[in-house]
Design an enzyme around this catalytic site. Structure first.
Site, PDB file in Angstrom:
ATOM      1  CB  ILE A 113      -0.956   0.005   1.211  1.00 47.30           C
ATOM      2  CG1 ILE A 113      -1.884  -1.213   1.156  1.00 47.30           C
ATOM      3  CG2 ILE A 113      -1.780   1.305   1.242  1.00 47.30           C
ATOM      4  CD1 ILE A 113      -2.824  -1.364   2.352  1.00 47.30           C
TER       5      ILE A 113
ATOM      6  CE1 TYR B 286      -0.532  -6.602  12.084  1.00 49.38           C
ATOM      7  CE2 TYR B 286      -2.703  -7.331  11.394  1.00 49.38           C
ATOM      8  CZ  TYR B 286      -1.630  -6.475  11.258  1.00 49.38           C
ATOM      9  OH  TYR B 286      -1.649  -5.511  10.293  1.00 49.38           O
TER      10      TYR B 286
END
Ligand code: UDP
Length: 319
Positions: free
Chosen positions: A14, A150
């Site tokens: 990204i 995470y």
């Protein structure tokens, strides 16, 4: 007005698209990336741009980050350990990079009075379900399931960012990316769309993990970058959290069938148990569909590319 912007993780999937977009609009861009999942090839198109300043290093290097942030008008913090497979295989590195890295970035931005955008993730909702609006309750699995580490690191990042905003007045924007797809996304860390497309193109078995009834929404990276750019330009976004994703939902089994059929592939579709795919300690989420009403109300954003066009583009790129 042209600005000087530091993008951490700017050589990533990204990040590199964001860097290109900022440079194209006349901004000067500093990139800090340790190339752990990023790649200099991702920046090939802008590598020689006079307004690109590249530092190959980790955001955990405090003195370097202090120097870099001292040069810029704002920071976009994308650097993180990403990809479910990586998180399952390298839990220590994941937790350290995500928690300590963001803490360092926030502290230094506060010292220099530099506003920042922080990338978060739909993982933070855990197993909460569908039509997830930003204030939806989060549902995390047991700590025995490493996958949730995470999510917990990114939740802590969000809490810390909002605390810096509320307690110390740091201008901070949080954006939660849902599943994002597009050029330069590597199948290496298990992302499902490039993995299935590659398998279909090679005539190899398409590997559906678990039952295939789990559902996801896939957003094109160009739409995701447009969302970030819109939020950066929106003063009302400061101190707020936004979902960034497509609302078009598909089951993973259906995704496999659509990719196979759309590409005219003869691949068979096989189901693989989660334990075999990820090892012990994995738990999947059944649904992950955002509500994007908040970002639409704020800046008029919604995803523009549908799943069929994303599949076609991914295949054209890999063929
Ligand atoms: N998945 C799959 N086969 C693969 C890779 C992934 O069935 O080869 C599944 C994965 O278990 C999950 C979904 O596809 O249910 C999306 O996986 P991905 O890693 O792309 O993103 P996640 O939504 O898990 O962050």
């Amino acid at each position: 007005m042209p600005e000087r912007i530091l993008v951490t993780g700017g050589a990533g999937f990204i990040g590199s698209h964001l860097v290109e977009s900022l440079l194209a609009d006349g901004h000067a861009v500093h990139v800090v990336d340790d190339l752990s999942t990023g790649d200099l090839d991702n920046l090939a198109a802008v590598r020689d741009h006079p307004d690109l300043h590249l530092v190959v290093d980790t955001v955990l290097n405090h003195p370097m980050m202090d120097r870099e942030v001292g040069h810029v008008d704002r920071v976009v913090h994308l650097a993180a350990a990403v990809g479910v497979k990586k998180i399952m295989q390298e839990p220590v590195g994941t937790i350290t990079t995500n928690v300590r890295g963001t803490e360092i970035v926030l502290d230094i931005c506060h010292q220099h009075g530099v506003p920042l955008y922080i990338a978060s993730t739909s993982e933070i909702y855990g197993k909460a379900g569908d039509r997830l609006h930003e204030d939806h309750d989060r549902v995390m699995g047991s700590v025995r399931h490493r996958r949730w580490a995470y999510a917990c690191t990114k939740v802590l990042d969000e809490f810390l960012a909002l605390a810096y905003h509320q307690e110390k007045g740091l201008p901070v924007i949080l954006g939660r990316f849902f599943n994002t797809v597009g050029p330069r996304q590597s199948p290496e860390w298990g992302m499902v769309v490039p993995t299935f497309v590659r398998q279909a193109l090679r005539g190899e078995p398409i590997t559906v993990y678990g039952p295939g009834t789990q559902r996801r929404c896939f957003c094109h990276v160009s739409d995701a970058v447009r969302a970030v750019r819109g939020l950066l330009d929106h003063p009302g976004a400061i101190g707020e959290v936004y979902n960034i994703g497509s609302e078009e939902e598909v089951s993973i089994r259906e995704l496999a069938e659509r990719i196979r059929d759309q590409l005219g592939s003869s691949s068979e579709i096989v189901h693989i148990a989660y334990e075999e795919a990820y090892g012990d300690g994995f738990e999947d989420m059944e649904r992950r569909q955002p509500s994007t009403a908040k970002i639409h109300d704020a800046i008029g954003w919604s995803a523009s590319k549908n799943l069929d066009s994303i599949i076609a583009e991914t295949a054209a790129r890999m063929a």
